[in-house]
Each structure stands twice: as structure tokens, then as C-alpha cells.
Design an enzyme around this catalytic site. Structure first.
Site, PDB file in Angstrom:
ATOM      1  N   LYS A 195       0.952  -1.233  -0.443  1.00 42.40           N
ATOM      2  CA  LYS A 195       0.155   0.069   0.206  1.00 42.40           C
ATOM      3  C   LYS A 195       0.467   1.136  -0.202  1.00 42.40           C
ATOM      4  O   LYS A 195       1.738   1.154   0.645  1.00 42.40           O
ATOM      5  CB  LYS A 195      -0.576  -0.634   1.082  1.00 42.40           C
ATOM      6  CG  LYS A 195      -1.683   1.255   1.182  1.00 42.40           C
ATOM      7  CD  LYS A 195      -1.963   1.652   2.660  1.00 42.40           C
ATOM      8  CE  LYS A 195      -3.338   2.825   2.937  1.00 42.40           C
ATOM      9  NZ  LYS A 195      -3.780   2.637   4.108  1.00 42.40           N
ATOM     10  N   GLU A 233      -8.480  12.120  13.109  1.00 47.73           N
ATOM     11  CA  GLU A 233      -6.829  11.282  12.916  1.00 47.73           C
ATOM     12  C   GLU A 233      -6.349  11.260  14.944  1.00 47.73           C
ATOM     13  O   GLU A 233      -5.171  11.893  13.744  1.00 47.73           O
ATOM     14  CB  GLU A 233      -6.922  10.695  11.951  1.00 47.73           C
ATOM     15  CG  GLU A 233      -5.789   9.381  12.274  1.00 47.73           C
ATOM     16  CD  GLU A 233      -5.153   8.211  10.550  1.00 47.73           C
ATOM     17  OE1 GLU A 233      -5.414   7.148  10.909  1.00 47.73           O
ATOM     18  OE2 GLU A 233      -5.812   8.986   9.635  1.00 47.73           O
ATOM     19  N   GLY A 277      -9.404   3.848   4.592  1.00 51.77           N
ATOM     20  CA  GLY A 277     -11.058   3.516   3.933  1.00 51.77           C
ATOM     21  C   GLY A 277     -12.273   4.231   4.549  1.00 51.77           C
ATOM     22  O   GLY A 277     -12.582   4.389   5.013  1.00 51.77           O
ATOM     23  N   SER A 278     -12.506   4.593   3.114  1.00 53.10           N
ATOM     24  CA  SER A 278     -13.225   6.110   2.897  1.00 53.10           C
ATOM     25  C   SER A 278     -14.081   6.044   1.940  1.00 53.10           C
ATOM     26  O   SER A 278     -14.159   5.927   0.985  1.00 53.10           O
ATOM     27  CB  SER A 278     -12.665   7.808   3.130  1.00 53.10           C
ATOM     28  OG  SER A 278     -11.595   7.504   3.860  1.00 53.10           O
ATOM     29  N   GLU A 308      -7.105  -2.501   2.667  1.00 62.20           N
ATOM     30  CA  GLU A 308      -6.749  -1.131   3.217  1.00 62.20           C
ATOM     31  C   GLU A 308      -6.133  -0.880   4.782  1.00 62.20           C
ATOM     32  O   GLU A 308      -5.746  -0.631   5.581  1.00 62.20           O
ATOM     33  CB  GLU A 308      -7.573   0.107   2.522  1.00 62.20           C
ATOM     34  CG  GLU A 308      -6.677   1.083   2.644  1.00 62.20           C
ATOM     35  CD  GLU A 308      -7.308   2.414   2.778  1.00 62.20           C
ATOM     36  OE1 GLU A 308      -6.550   3.660   2.049  1.00 62.20           O
ATOM     37  OE2 GLU A 308      -7.581   2.403   0.965  1.00 62.20           O
ATOM     38  N   LYS A 353     -12.122  15.630   0.120  1.00 60.62           N
ATOM     39  CA  LYS A 353     -10.991  15.329   1.643  1.00 60.62           C
ATOM     40  C   LYS A 353     -10.584  17.201   2.023  1.00 60.62           C
ATOM     41  O   LYS A 353     -10.739  17.565   2.329  1.00 60.62           O
ATOM     42  CB  LYS A 353      -9.582  14.631   1.693  1.00 60.62           C
ATOM     43  CG  LYS A 353     -10.542  13.351   1.939  1.00 60.62           C
ATOM     44  CD  LYS A 353      -9.459  12.255   2.113  1.00 60.62           C
ATOM     45  CE  LYS A 353      -9.531  10.789   2.372  1.00 60.62           C
ATOM     46  NZ  LYS A 353      -9.183   9.917   2.340  1.00 60.62           N
TER      47      LYS A 353
END
Length: 380
Positions: A133, A183, A200-201, A227, A367
Site C-alpha cells: 500500500k 485522526e 477506507g473512506s 487497506e 477531503k
């Protein structure tokens, strides 16, 4: 204690003040007894400086911003004075503060075609088993006609991000780091440690039925669960030698921010070694797969070779630590860097082998909305 209006705190906030707001409290700092910058690549030197500061300024806390890019210097501040407000001490009387910013010019780096090529290149590397990733980012860059008033941005960020971590730190003359991170990297209270990785979104639609469908989609998405698992496994592996009684939800939960829906896991544990402080724990975990990739070394090298800009403080850390070593450090996302009248917004997305170019581009655009809304601007 008499309750304080949030609007009064922000009305008296200047661009060279420091603010850090969590869902439980607000920390407001005025002035600085000591302010220094140091390259984060020399982490032992940074620890020495902070230890010396806390001995010199007994009982004082530090607040600061630590970069992702090791060529950027960390900013550490010992405030001249600071005030803590518990959430119960505050009256939230905030409303959207309309902006009247005029843009001289703007540019996005990389553009859509360049970003899509970056994503495909990353997928090729993943399929070639060079890493599992990697997180790739984009920037939006604005030149404003007049100096911005950061207090207005903070007003809008606090109004729309009730559960976020809102921050504003002066990082240099006419330079600021502002944002609303969802976060929490690490929180230390005594020997209790809490970590809350997100990965993950989906973009919120603000339609109850559609968002409920997106929740189900996220919770059953092989790509997003994969992920997310990479991040949780990394955190637990890193923490295992230092924490006992590690607990976390075995399946991700759903976390809503102002614009996004995230997969979230809360990890808690007890420190085995009471000499470790909040910043020690943060440095142990940083940079995580949520903002870098896995394995870390290979993903980091790919980011540095591929992204056409320096991240600087983006995906670094922002937070505080008191003289007992307790504190909170969050990942510097959903943020903007202000350099006089030049504004740079950052956002990124995690790339795995099943990623789709347009989906990742659109996720980053969603975002950006956190800071664009706060500033009263729109992406081109």
C-alpha cells in the site's frame, strides 16, 4: 467556573496565537517563552531539546508541529501562557463566518492526468510486490489578494467538525498550519494509551438513506477492509512490546467527519514502561500506513520519488505534551499551510492493488472540502 463563549475565544485569537481543540477540551496558547525549529531527521536531538526545555520551564507544557518530510523542520513552542478549557466549560455559539477572499491565481499539483499516472504506477509496483500500500497526495495552491484572518477559518472548522481535532500553529513569520484532523495518532493519560487509526473512506452525500448504503458498502468492501487492516496490524505490531492489555474492535466501526465516512478502529492499552511519554509513542508509530504505506521504507521512497511537491508538515504530527509526558498527537491531515498570502491545501488517498484512478482522485477532492468550506473557496 463561569462558562466561556467559543465566539469570544476566537474573536480574540490572532494569527500568531496557538490553538489545539479536541472533542473533550480546548488548549489556547499566547506568546512563547521559547520557540525553536529543529530537523526531525535528528529525532534524538529533538528529544534532548524537549527534555531540556521541560527541565528549564518546570511544569510547562510544549505544543508543536512535527513534519512528515524530514527535510522540513519541526516547530516546538513553550507558550508564554496557556489556558485549558474542558468541553463542559464552553458554550458553542458558533455560526458560519462568511468569507470574502479574493484569489489572484490557483493551481493544482499534480493535475488529474498526472495523478492518475501516479496511481497506475503505484498499482504496478504493488503488483510487482514492491509494497502492499502507498498513500499518494495532491495539493491545491492559492495566492490571495489580502492577508487571511485565521480566526474565521477556525470558527468554520469548529462549527462543522464537532468531533475533530482543530489546530492552528504559527510555524514562522506570517506562516501558519491550520486544519481539522479526524485522526488521533496517540493519546496518553497516565499509563493509558489510546490510538484511533482511520483508513477506507467514502464521501458523505448528506442523504440519510444513501449514507446508510455507503456505510454498508464500506463495511463490506474488500478493498477498504484490506487497506484498513494493513494500518491496524502495523499499529498493533509496533505497540506490542510497549503496551499490555491491548484491546480493539475486531471489525472496523464507522466514523463520520464533516464531509467523509471512514472506517475506524480504536486501540487501547496500558504502558509497560512509565518512562515513555506521548511523543515517544507518536514517534514510534509515525509515519503510519494510513498516511505513508506498508512496508514503510519502500512506500516512503516511492512517495519521495513520485509526488511532485514536498509534503512538509502535511501528514506529520500536531499536538501537545505536558510535564508528566501526557498529551495528544494527531496526524496533520485536512489541513492548509499559509505562507503570507500563499495558501497550500493537502489531501491524500491510500492506493492498493484494487484502487481505481478516478475514485482516488475524487476521494481527495472530497477531503479538500473541509478546508475549502472553512475558507469559503471551491476547487477549480
Amino acid at each position: 467556573m463561569k462558562k466561556i463563549l467559543l465566539s469570544n475565544i476566537l474573536k480574540n485569537f490572532s494569527n500568531n496565537d496557538t490553538l489545539f481543540k479536541t472533542p473533550e477540551k480546548l488548549l489556547l496558547c499566547k506568546g512563547s517563552q521559547k520557540r525553536f525549529k529543529i530537523e526531525f531527521s535528528n529525532s534524538s536531538k529533538l528529544k534532548e531539546e524537549i527534555t531540556a526545555l521541560q527541565k528549564q520551564y518546570k511544569g510547562q507544557m510544549i505544543i508543536g508541529a512535527i513534519p512528515f518530510d524530514q527535510n522540513t523542520k519541526a516547530t516546538i513552542i513553550v507558550p508564554d501562557k496557556h489556558e485549558y478549557y474542558q468541553e463542559s466549560d464552553l458554550i458553542d455559539d458558533l455560526h458560519i463566518d462568511p468569507q470574502s477572499l479574493t484569489i489572484e491565481h490557483s493551481i493544482d499539483i499534480p493535475n488529474r492526468q498526472q495523478f492518475n499516472e501516479m496511481v497506475q504506477n503505484a498499482i504496478d509496483y504493488i503488483n510487482d510486490k514492491q509494497f502492499n500500500k502507498v498513500v499518494l497526495a495532491r495539493t491545491l495552491n492559492f495566492r490571495l489578494e489580502a492577508d487571511p484572518q485565521i480566526s474565521s477559518w477556525l470558527t468554520n472548522l469548529m462549527h462543522k467538525n464537532k468531533q475533530g481535532y482543530i489546530f492552528s500553529i504559527e510555524t514562522g513569520h506570517l506562516q501558519n498550519l491550520i486544519g481539522a484532523s479526524p485522526e488521533l495518532l496517540v493519546k496518553k493519560e497516565g499509563n493509558i494509551v489510546t490510538i484511533n487509526p482511520l483508513a477506507g473512506s467514502r464521501k458523505q452525500t448528506f442523504n440519510e438513506v444513501k449514507d446508510a448504503d455507503l456505510e454498508k458498502e464500506l463495511l463490506n468492501s474488500e478493498k477498504d477492509l484490506h487497506e484498513h487492516k494493513i494500518v491496524v496490524d502495523y499499529m498493533c505490531e509496533k505497540l506490542q512490546p510497549y503496551l499490555s492489555d491491548i484491546e480493539f474492535n475486531k471489525k472496523p466501526m464507522i466514523l463520520y467527519t464533516d464531509t467523509m465516512i471512514h472506517l475506524s478502529t480504536v486501540i487501547t492499552g496500558k504502558l509497560k514502561n512509565d518512562t515513555m511519554n506521548a511523543l515517544d509513542l507518536a514517534e514510534l508509530l509515525h509515519p503510519t500506513p494510513a498516511i505513508c504505506g506498508e512496508p514503510q521504507k519502500q512506500a516512503l521512497a516511492f512517495i519521495q520519488e513520485t509526488e511532485p511537491f514536498k509534503r512538509g508538515l502535511y501528514t506529520g504530527l500536531v499536538g501537545y505534551m505536558d510535564s508528566n509526558g501526557d498529551g495528544e498527537w494527531v496526524i496533520t491531515i485536512r489541513c492548509a499551510e499559509r505562507n503570507n498570502k500563499d495558501i497550500t491545501l493537502f489531501a491524500g488517498a491510500g492506493i492498493v492493488n484494487s484502487s481505481l484512478q478516478d475514485s482516488e482522485f475524487n476521494e481527495i477532492s472530497a477531503k479538500f472540502t473541509t478546508m475549502l468550506d472553512a475558507m469559503g473557496l471551491k476547487e477549480n
